[in-house]
Design a protein around this motif. Structure first.
Motif, PDB file in Angstrom:
ATOM      1  N   ALA A  44       0.805  -1.220   0.000  1.00 33.12           N
ATOM      2  CA  ALA A  44       0.000   0.000   0.000  1.00 33.12           C
ATOM      3  C   ALA A  44       0.842   1.277   0.000  1.00 33.12           C
ATOM      4  N   ALA A  45       2.154   1.152  -0.100  1.00 29.87           N
ATOM      5  CA  ALA A  45       3.029   2.326  -0.002  1.00 29.87           C
ATOM      6  C   ALA A  45       2.701   3.398  -1.036  1.00 29.87           C
ATOM      7  N   GLY A  46       2.268   3.013  -2.206  1.00 27.95           N
ATOM      8  CA  GLY A  46       1.978   3.980  -3.256  1.00 27.95           C
ATOM      9  C   GLY A  46       0.559   4.510  -3.241  1.00 27.95           C
ATOM     10  N   ASP A  47      -0.276   4.001  -2.340  1.00 28.79           N
ATOM     11  CA  ASP A  47      -1.678   4.412  -2.313  1.00 28.79           C
ATOM     12  C   ASP A  47      -1.855   5.895  -2.004  1.00 28.79           C
ATOM     13  N   LEU A  48      -0.904   6.488  -1.313  1.00 31.57           N
ATOM     14  CA  LEU A  48      -1.021   7.910  -0.994  1.00 31.57           C
ATOM     15  C   LEU A  48      -0.937   8.771  -2.249  1.00 31.57           C
ATOM     16  N   LEU A  49      -0.474   8.191  -3.343  1.00 29.80           N
ATOM     17  CA  LEU A  49      -0.395   8.928  -4.608  1.00 29.80           C
ATOM     18  C   LEU A  49      -1.697   8.850  -5.402  1.00 29.80           C
ATOM     19  N   GLY A  50      -2.675   8.148  -4.855  1.00 29.07           N
ATOM     20  CA  GLY A  50      -3.962   8.009  -5.539  1.00 29.07           C
ATOM     21  C   GLY A  50      -4.253   6.558  -5.844  1.00 29.07           C
ATOM     22  N   GLY A  51      -5.517   6.229  -5.869  1.00 29.13           N
ATOM     23  CA  GLY A  51      -5.939   4.855  -6.107  1.00 29.13           C
ATOM     24  C   GLY A  51      -5.732   4.420  -7.551  1.00 29.13           C
ATOM     25  N   GLU A  52      -5.666   3.122  -7.725  1.00 23.54           N
ATOM     26  CA  GLU A  52      -5.498   2.529  -9.055  1.00 23.54           C
ATOM     27  C   GLU A  52      -6.561   1.450  -9.252  1.00 23.54           C
ATOM     28  N   THR A  53      -7.084   1.358 -10.448  1.00 23.18           N
ATOM     29  CA  THR A  53      -8.032   0.290 -10.757  1.00 23.18           C
ATOM     30  C   THR A  53      -7.306  -0.961 -11.241  1.00 23.18           C
ATOM     31  N   ASN A  54      -6.070  -0.802 -11.668  1.00 24.52           N
ATOM     32  CA  ASN A  54      -5.260  -1.920 -12.163  1.00 24.52           C
ATOM     33  C   ASN A  54      -4.173  -2.226 -11.133  1.00 24.52           C
ATOM     34  N   ASN A  55      -4.158  -3.467 -10.626  1.00 26.93           N
ATOM     35  CA  ASN A  55      -3.188  -3.848  -9.596  1.00 26.93           C
ATOM     36  C   ASN A  55      -1.743  -3.710 -10.060  1.00 26.93           C
ATOM     37  N   PHE A  56      -1.494  -3.848 -11.358  1.00 29.96           N
ATOM     38  CA  PHE A  56      -0.128  -3.682 -11.855  1.00 29.96           C
ATOM     39  C   PHE A  56       0.401  -2.298 -11.481  1.00 29.96           C
ATOM     40  N   LYS A  64       8.141   1.558  -6.406  1.00 27.95           N
ATOM     41  CA  LYS A  64       8.974   2.757  -6.576  1.00 27.95           C
ATOM     42  C   LYS A  64       9.122   3.508  -5.255  1.00 27.95           C
ATOM     43  N   ILE A  65       8.027   3.668  -4.505  1.00 25.23           N
ATOM     44  CA  ILE A  65       8.087   4.341  -3.204  1.00 25.23           C
ATOM     45  C   ILE A  65       8.981   3.558  -2.250  1.00 25.23           C
ATOM     46  N   ASN A  66       8.783   2.240  -2.200  1.00 18.66           N
ATOM     47  CA  ASN A  66       9.612   1.407  -1.330  1.00 18.66           C
ATOM     48  C   ASN A  66      11.080   1.469  -1.743  1.00 18.66           C
ATOM     49  N   GLY A  67      11.341   1.525  -3.034  1.00 20.13           N
ATOM     50  CA  GLY A  67      12.716   1.623  -3.521  1.00 20.13           C
ATOM     51  C   GLY A  67      13.390   2.920  -3.107  1.00 20.13           C
ATOM     52  N   ILE A  68      12.663   4.017  -3.184  1.00 22.74           N
ATOM     53  CA  ILE A  68      13.210   5.314  -2.745  1.00 22.74           C
ATOM     54  C   ILE A  68      13.519   5.271  -1.256  1.00 22.74           C
ATOM     55  N   ARG A  69      12.594   4.731  -0.476  1.00 25.56           N
ATOM     56  CA  ARG A  69      12.787   4.628   0.971  1.00 25.56           C
ATOM     57  C   ARG A  69      14.015   3.771   1.293  1.00 25.56           C
ATOM     58  N   THR A  70      14.111   2.612   0.663  1.00 24.68           N
ATOM     59  CA  THR A  70      15.232   1.704   0.917  1.00 24.68           C
ATOM     60  C   THR A  70      16.556   2.348   0.538  1.00 24.68           C
ATOM     61  N   LYS A  71      16.622   2.952  -0.630  1.00 28.66           N
ATOM     62  CA  LYS A  71      17.864   3.591  -1.080  1.00 28.66           C
ATOM     63  C   LYS A  71      18.289   4.681  -0.108  1.00 28.66           C
ATOM     64  N   THR A  72      17.343   5.490   0.332  1.00 29.92           N
ATOM     65  CA  THR A  72      17.645   6.577   1.267  1.00 29.92           C
ATOM     66  C   THR A  72      18.189   6.026   2.583  1.00 29.92           C
ATOM     67  N   LEU A  73      17.542   4.996   3.117  1.00 27.90           N
ATOM     68  CA  LEU A  73      17.988   4.428   4.391  1.00 27.90           C
ATOM     69  C   LEU A  73      19.363   3.764   4.269  1.00 27.90           C
ATOM     70  N   ILE A  74      19.602   3.072   3.166  1.00 31.58           N
ATOM     71  CA  ILE A  74      20.908   2.418   2.980  1.00 31.58           C
ATOM     72  C   ILE A  74      22.008   3.463   2.843  1.00 31.58           C
ATOM     73  N   GLU A  75      21.746   4.537   2.116  1.00 32.68           N
ATOM     74  CA  GLU A  75      22.753   5.583   1.946  1.00 32.68           C
ATOM     75  C   GLU A  75      23.101   6.266   3.262  1.00 32.68           C
ATOM     76  N   LYS A  76      22.160   6.303   4.199  1.00 33.12           N
ATOM     77  CA  LYS A  76      22.386   6.969   5.479  1.00 33.12           C
ATOM     78  C   LYS A  76      22.901   6.026   6.561  1.00 33.12           C
ATOM     79  N   CYS A  77      23.004   4.738   6.278  1.00 33.49           N
ATOM     80  CA  CYS A  77      23.410   3.804   7.317  1.00 33.49           C
ATOM     81  C   CYS A  77      24.936   3.700   7.400  1.00 33.49           C
ATOM     82  N   ASP A  78      25.382   3.286   8.577  1.00 39.38           N
ATOM     83  CA  ASP A  78      26.799   3.018   8.786  1.00 39.38           C
ATOM     84  C   ASP A  78      27.128   1.572   8.441  1.00 39.38           C
ATOM     85  N   ILE A  79      26.174   0.696   8.692  1.00 40.93           N
ATOM     86  CA  ILE A  79      26.360  -0.739   8.480  1.00 40.93           C
ATOM     87  C   ILE A  79      25.066  -1.307   7.912  1.00 40.93           C
TER      88      ILE A  79
END
Length: 92
Positions: A44-56, A64-79
């Motif tokens: 449901a991470a992308g639902d804040l951008l608006g609903g979709e009728t197609n699950n794809f 994409k939202i999860n990828g941005i979050r993950t990349k940001t957290l990895i770049e800021k981590c020490d380990i």
């Protein structure tokens, strides 16, 4: 100083919680982050951008939202700690 540790890998066991509890028990200066391990919340991470009728497109936006979050957290981590499970292999 706190260590920022990103926990990545399989989500089907409680290894993250064990690691977090072990660090707390030793009073280690660690801040843990990880991917969203709750499947419905991740989907449901992308639902804040608006609903979709197609699950794809719902899945695509959430990925994409999860990828941005993950990349940001990895770049800021020490380990980063990655655990690969024997039953569920995300990467071969």
């Amino acid at each position: 100083m706190n260590w920022n540790v990103y926990l990545s890998g399989e989500i089907h066991t409680n290894w993250r919680q064990q690691l977090i509890e072990g660090a707390r028990a030793k009073d280690l200066p660690v801040v843990f982050t990880s991917a969203v391990t709750d499947h419905p919340a991740s989907d449901a991470a992308g639902d804040l951008l608006g609903g979709e009728t197609n699950n794809f497109w719902r899945d695509h936006k959430s990925a994409k939202i999860n990828g941005i979050r993950t990349k940001t957290l990895i770049e800021k981590c020490d380990i980063a700690v990655v655990r690969f499970g024997s039953k569920y292999k995300q990467w071969n």
